[in-house]
Write a protein that holds these residues in place. Structure first.
Motif, PDB file in Angstrom:
ATOM      1  N   MET A   1      -2.296  -1.962  18.456  1.00 43.59           N
ATOM      2  CA  MET A   1      -3.107  -2.150  17.250  1.00 43.59           C
ATOM      3  C   MET A   1      -3.777  -3.523  17.298  1.00 43.59           C
ATOM      4  SD  MET A   1      -1.774  -1.349  13.416  1.00 43.59           S
ATOM      5  CE  MET A   1      -1.683  -2.979  12.732  1.00 43.59           C
ATOM      6  N   SER A   2      -5.070  -3.576  17.004  1.00 44.10           N
ATOM      7  CA  SER A   2      -5.738  -4.882  17.072  1.00 44.10           C
ATOM      8  C   SER A   2      -5.381  -5.730  15.856  1.00 44.10           C
ATOM      9  CB  SER A   2      -7.248  -4.691  17.174  1.00 44.10           C
ATOM     10  OG  SER A   2      -7.761  -4.246  15.954  1.00 44.10           O
ATOM     11  N   LYS A   3      -5.423  -7.019  16.075  1.00 39.25           N
ATOM     12  CA  LYS A   3      -5.080  -7.963  15.024  1.00 39.25           C
ATOM     13  C   LYS A   3      -6.322  -8.774  14.640  1.00 39.25           C
ATOM     14  CE  LYS A   3      -0.332  -8.486  16.635  1.00 39.25           C
ATOM     15  NZ  LYS A   3       0.584  -9.392  17.336  1.00 39.25           N
ATOM     16  N   ASP A   4      -6.287  -9.354  13.442  1.00 36.20           N
ATOM     17  CA  ASP A   4      -7.466 -10.049  12.906  1.00 36.20           C
ATOM     18  C   ASP A   4      -7.992 -11.167  13.804  1.00 36.20           C
ATOM     19  OD1 ASP A   4      -7.731  -8.514  10.691  1.00 36.20           O
ATOM     20  OD2 ASP A   4      -6.914  -9.975   9.273  1.00 36.20           O
ATOM     21  N   PHE A   5      -7.088 -11.859  14.528  1.00 34.60           N
ATOM     22  CA  PHE A   5      -7.531 -13.033  15.277  1.00 34.60           C
ATOM     23  C   PHE A   5      -7.313 -12.886  16.783  1.00 34.60           C
ATOM     24  CE2 PHE A   5      -6.964 -14.405  10.935  1.00 34.60           C
ATOM     25  CZ  PHE A   5      -8.132 -15.138  10.700  1.00 34.60           C
ATOM     26  N   ASP A   6      -7.267 -11.643  17.250  1.00 35.13           N
ATOM     27  CA  ASP A   6      -7.113 -11.407  18.682  1.00 35.13           C
ATOM     28  C   ASP A   6      -8.191 -12.156  19.463  1.00 35.13           C
ATOM     29  OD1 ASP A   6      -4.869  -9.854  18.949  1.00 35.13           O
ATOM     30  OD2 ASP A   6      -5.920  -7.943  18.712  1.00 35.13           O
ATOM     31  N   GLY A   7      -7.751 -12.974  20.427  1.00 33.93           N
ATOM     32  CA  GLY A   7      -8.700 -13.662  21.300  1.00 33.93           C
ATOM     33  C   GLY A   7      -9.438 -14.810  20.648  1.00 33.93           C
ATOM     34  N   ARG A   8      -9.119 -15.130  19.426  1.00 33.35           N
ATOM     35  CA  ARG A   8      -9.848 -16.213  18.743  1.00 33.35           C
ATOM     36  C   ARG A   8      -9.113 -17.540  18.900  1.00 33.35           C
ATOM     37  NH1 ARG A   8     -12.913 -13.371  13.835  1.00 33.35           N
ATOM     38  NH2 ARG A   8     -13.417 -11.496  15.029  1.00 33.35           N
ATOM     39  N   SER A   9      -9.881 -18.617  18.901  1.00 36.55           N
ATOM     40  CA  SER A   9      -9.239 -19.929  18.982  1.00 36.55           C
ATOM     41  C   SER A   9      -9.335 -20.639  17.649  1.00 36.55           C
ATOM     42  CB  SER A   9      -9.839 -20.776  20.097  1.00 36.55           C
ATOM     43  OG  SER A   9     -11.152 -20.414  20.322  1.00 36.55           O
ATOM     44  N   VAL A  10      -8.205 -21.180  17.257  1.00 43.78           N
ATOM     45  CA  VAL A  10      -8.057 -21.761  15.921  1.00 43.78           C
ATOM     46  C   VAL A  10      -7.523 -23.181  16.054  1.00 43.78           C
ATOM     47  CG1 VAL A  10      -6.802 -21.574  13.729  1.00 43.78           C
ATOM     48  CG2 VAL A  10      -7.566 -19.496  14.900  1.00 43.78           C
ATOM     49  N   ILE A  11      -8.164 -24.108  15.366  1.00 46.97           N
ATOM     50  CA  ILE A  11      -7.643 -25.480  15.291  1.00 46.97           C
ATOM     51  C   ILE A  11      -6.997 -25.652  13.925  1.00 46.97           C
ATOM     52  CG2 ILE A  11      -8.259 -27.929  15.153  1.00 46.97           C
ATOM     53  CD1 ILE A  11     -10.635 -27.325  17.036  1.00 46.97           C
ATOM     54  N   VAL A  12      -5.746 -26.086  13.900  1.00 50.33           N
ATOM     55  CA  VAL A  12      -5.081 -26.411  12.628  1.00 50.33           C
ATOM     56  C   VAL A  12      -4.822 -27.913  12.616  1.00 50.33           C
ATOM     57  CG1 VAL A  12      -3.092 -26.039  11.125  1.00 50.33           C
ATOM     58  CG2 VAL A  12      -4.020 -24.122  12.437  1.00 50.33           C
ATOM     59  N   LEU A  13      -5.474 -28.613  11.709  1.00 51.17           N
ATOM     60  CA  LEU A  13      -5.272 -30.060  11.565  1.00 51.17           C
ATOM     61  C   LEU A  13      -4.140 -30.295  10.575  1.00 51.17           C
ATOM     62  CD1 LEU A  13      -9.019 -31.215  11.287  1.00 51.17           C
ATOM     63  CD2 LEU A  13      -7.569 -31.092  13.332  1.00 51.17           C
ATOM     64  N   GLY A  14      -3.085 -30.926  11.033  1.00 48.35           N
ATOM     65  CA  GLY A  14      -1.892 -31.098  10.195  1.00 48.35           C
ATOM     66  C   GLY A  14      -1.005 -29.880  10.328  1.00 48.35           C
ATOM     67  N   ALA A  15      -0.723 -29.493  11.595  1.00 45.30           N
ATOM     68  CA  ALA A  15       0.037 -28.265  11.865  1.00 45.30           C
ATOM     69  C   ALA A  15       1.537 -28.488  11.847  1.00 45.30           C
ATOM     70  CB  ALA A  15      -0.380 -27.687  13.212  1.00 45.30           C
ATOM     71  N   GLY A  16       1.943 -29.736  11.690  1.00 41.34           N
ATOM     72  CA  GLY A  16       3.373 -30.019  11.593  1.00 41.34           C
ATOM     73  C   GLY A  16       3.816 -29.969  10.149  1.00 41.34           C
ATOM     74  N   SER A  17       4.958 -30.580   9.918  1.00 37.27           N
ATOM     75  CA  SER A  17       5.514 -30.574   8.577  1.00 37.27           C
ATOM     76  C   SER A  17       6.241 -31.906   8.399  1.00 37.27           C
ATOM     77  CB  SER A  17       6.471 -29.392   8.468  1.00 37.27           C
ATOM     78  OG  SER A  17       6.972 -29.294   7.175  1.00 37.27           O
ATOM     79  N   VAL A  18       6.108 -32.535   7.225  1.00 36.17           N
ATOM     80  CA  VAL A  18       6.717 -33.856   7.044  1.00 36.17           C
ATOM     81  C   VAL A  18       8.234 -33.813   6.928  1.00 36.17           C
ATOM     82  CG1 VAL A  18       4.853 -35.265   6.109  1.00 36.17           C
ATOM     83  CG2 VAL A  18       6.164 -33.783   4.580  1.00 36.17           C
ATOM     84  N   GLY A  19       8.771 -32.624   6.760  1.00 39.37           N
ATOM     85  CA  GLY A  19      10.223 -32.520   6.657  1.00 39.37           C
ATOM     86  C   GLY A  19      10.655 -31.156   7.151  1.00 39.37           C
ATOM     87  N   PRO A  20      11.977 -30.900   7.150  1.00 40.01           N
ATOM     88  CA  PRO A  20      12.472 -29.602   7.603  1.00 40.01           C
ATOM     89  C   PRO A  20      11.961 -28.483   6.695  1.00 40.01           C
ATOM     90  CG  PRO A  20      14.285 -31.153   7.144  1.00 40.01           C
ATOM     91  CD  PRO A  20      13.035 -31.808   6.688  1.00 40.01           C
ATOM     92  N   GLY A  21      11.777 -27.331   7.271  1.00 46.48           N
ATOM     93  CA  GLY A  21      11.287 -26.199   6.470  1.00 46.48           C
ATOM     94  C   GLY A  21       9.839 -25.917   6.782  1.00 46.48           C
ATOM     95  N   TRP A  22       9.196 -25.224   5.858  1.00 48.20           N
ATOM     96  CA  TRP A  22       7.845 -24.749   6.121  1.00 48.20           C
ATOM     97  C   TRP A  22       6.816 -25.444   5.246  1.00 48.20           C
ATOM     98  CZ3 TRP A  22       6.667 -21.948  10.267  1.00 48.20           C
ATOM     99  CH2 TRP A  22       7.716 -21.311  10.927  1.00 48.20           C
ATOM    100  N   GLY A  23       5.986 -26.277   5.898  1.00 46.16           N
ATOM    101  CA  GLY A  23       4.820 -26.829   5.235  1.00 46.16           C
ATOM    102  C   GLY A  23       3.665 -25.842   5.363  1.00 46.16           C
ATOM    103  N   ASN A  24       2.612 -26.099   4.625  1.00 42.05           N
ATOM    104  CA  ASN A  24       1.462 -25.182   4.624  1.00 42.05           C
ATOM    105  C   ASN A  24       0.821 -25.066   6.012  1.00 42.05           C
ATOM    106  OD1 ASN A  24       1.789 -24.830   1.858  1.00 42.05           O
ATOM    107  ND2 ASN A  24       0.422 -26.535   1.357  1.00 42.05           N
ATOM    108  N   GLY A  25       0.601 -26.222   6.661  1.00 43.73           N
ATOM    109  CA  GLY A  25      -0.073 -26.205   7.960  1.00 43.73           C
ATOM    110  C   GLY A  25       0.751 -25.498   9.021  1.00 43.73           C
ATOM    111  N   LYS A  26       2.058 -25.736   8.982  1.00 42.21           N
ATOM    112  CA  LYS A  26       2.959 -25.109   9.958  1.00 42.21           C
ATOM    113  C   LYS A  26       2.952 -23.586   9.774  1.00 42.21           C
ATOM    114  CE  LYS A  26       7.888 -25.849  11.067  1.00 42.21           C
ATOM    115  NZ  LYS A  26       9.019 -26.643  10.528  1.00 42.21           N
ATOM    116  N   ALA A  27       3.058 -23.154   8.525  1.00 40.21           N
ATOM    117  CA  ALA A  27       3.055 -21.708   8.248  1.00 40.21           C
ATOM    118  C   ALA A  27       1.715 -21.090   8.654  1.00 40.21           C
ATOM    119  CB  ALA A  27       3.338 -21.453   6.766  1.00 40.21           C
ATOM    120  N   CYS A  28       0.626 -21.799   8.383  1.00 38.69           N
ATOM    121  CA  CYS A  28      -0.693 -21.263   8.756  1.00 38.69           C
ATOM    122  C   CYS A  28      -0.792 -21.116  10.275  1.00 38.69           C
ATOM    123  CB  CYS A  28      -1.811 -22.193   8.266  1.00 38.69           C
ATOM    124  SG  CYS A  28      -2.092 -22.090   6.492  1.00 38.69           S
ATOM    125  N   ALA A  29      -0.369 -22.142  11.008  1.00 43.28           N
ATOM    126  CA  ALA A  29      -0.462 -22.085  12.467  1.00 43.28           C
ATOM    127  C   ALA A  29       0.323 -20.882  13.002  1.00 43.28           C
ATOM    128  CB  ALA A  29       0.067 -23.389  13.069  1.00 43.28           C
TER     129      ALA A  29
END
Ligand code: NAD
Length: 266
Positions: A1-29
């Motif tokens: 089944m094809s996916k929305d971003f198959d073969g696409r390149s994505v830059i996420v600025l702020g892809a980490g998280s300042v603490g343990p758990g899930w920050g917005n950028g990390k979850a988006c990446a």
């Protein structure tokens, strides 16, 4: 089944998280990768970028960690070049970096104002400066910025730089959207409301509850119309929608992910 971003390149600025758990950028990446994207995980904290890229790799996705300070034009130019050289282009730019420091006009040091404007706003200008020519050559591209309900409302926390930078960020996206609409490039902003992410433990317990993090959580939950804060995955859902072809006729707008709080009177 094809996916929305198959073969696409994505830059996420702020892809980490300042603490343990899930920050917005990390979850988006991670969500972009689950939908087939190759993700450049950018963060000033190399270990945080690597952690996100490692999660993606463990799940069988494709990601590269990239250390950069998004307030520096040369850093942004280099990361855009890396994405183009590695994956042939940039389909999506997700600008997630954002910091907050409590203070009003009188008490906030001038250097803090300049620094937060640089991190929250100038970085988006610089990212657009370097990524728009790439997207224009491609004849397509999507930019999604993470603003905040604080860009349209006073939330009760006196952080003047946060309000001003987030308001300007969303209008920057609108101006990019209109300038580039006929070139196949879209730009939109998500407006998270009160979210339960690691970022809220940076400075906000003092502003809400004299440093008591548990009480801060209780106050924030109580403020939300649903009785609970949202989380990073709620934000990611909206970011992915706006970045996807499903939103091909959506540009220059904002999408609140706030459980209705921005519509509330008291
Ligand atoms: N949590 C909330 O309640 C809430 C509400 C509204 C909006 N937001 C917005 O969500 C975004 C942050 O989400 P998050 O959960 O990913 O935050 P986070 O702070 O956990 O992660 C952001 C990442 O950005 C990185 N970063 C900071 N300065 C940088 C720089 N100069 N260059 C490169 N990277 C840098 C940090 O190292 C961190 O890993 C911000 O834009 C914030 O304003 C959050």
């Amino acid at each position: 089944m094809s996916k929305d971003f198959d073969g696409r390149s994505v830059i996420v600025l702020g892809a980490g998280s300042v603490g343990p758990g899930w920050g917005n950028g990390k979850a988006c990446a991670v969500r972009f990768a689950r939908e087939g994207a190759r993700v450049l995980c950018v963060d000033i904290n190399a270990a945080a970028a690597e952690e996100t890229a490692a999660i993606i790799a463990r799940e069988g996705g494709k990601a590269l960690a990239h250390k950069a300070d998004v307030t520096r034009s040369d850093d942004i130019e280099a990361l855009v070049a890396r994405c183009v050289e590695t994956w042939g282009g940039v389909d999506v730019l997700h600008h997630n970096v954002g910091i907050a420091r409590v203070g009003g006009c009188v008490d906030l040091p001038e250097d803090d104002w300049r620094h937060i404007m640089d991190v929250n706003l100038t970085s988006a200008f610089l990212a657009c400066k370097h990524v728009l020519p790439v997207m224009e050559r491609q004849g397509k591209g999507a930019i999604v910025a993470t603003g905040s309900v604080a860009g349209i409302r006073y939330t009760g926390v006196p952080y003047v730089t946060y309000y001003a930078s987030k308001a300007a960020l969303q209008h920057l996206m609108t101006s990019v959207a209109l300038e580039y609409a006929a070139k196949g490039i879209r730009a939109n902003t998500v407006l998270p409301g009160l979210m339960h992410t690691p970022m809220i433990f940076q400075g906000l317990p003092d502003a809400y509850a004299d440093g008591d993090a548990d009480r801060m959580i209780a106050v924030r939950e109580q403020q939300c119309p649903t009785g609970a804060m949202g989380d990073a995955w709620d934000v990611a859902e909206a970011v992915l929608y706006l970045a996807s072809d499903r939103a091909k006729y959506v540009t220059g707008t904002t999408l609140a992910v706030d459980g209705g709080i921005s519509m509330k009177f008291t």
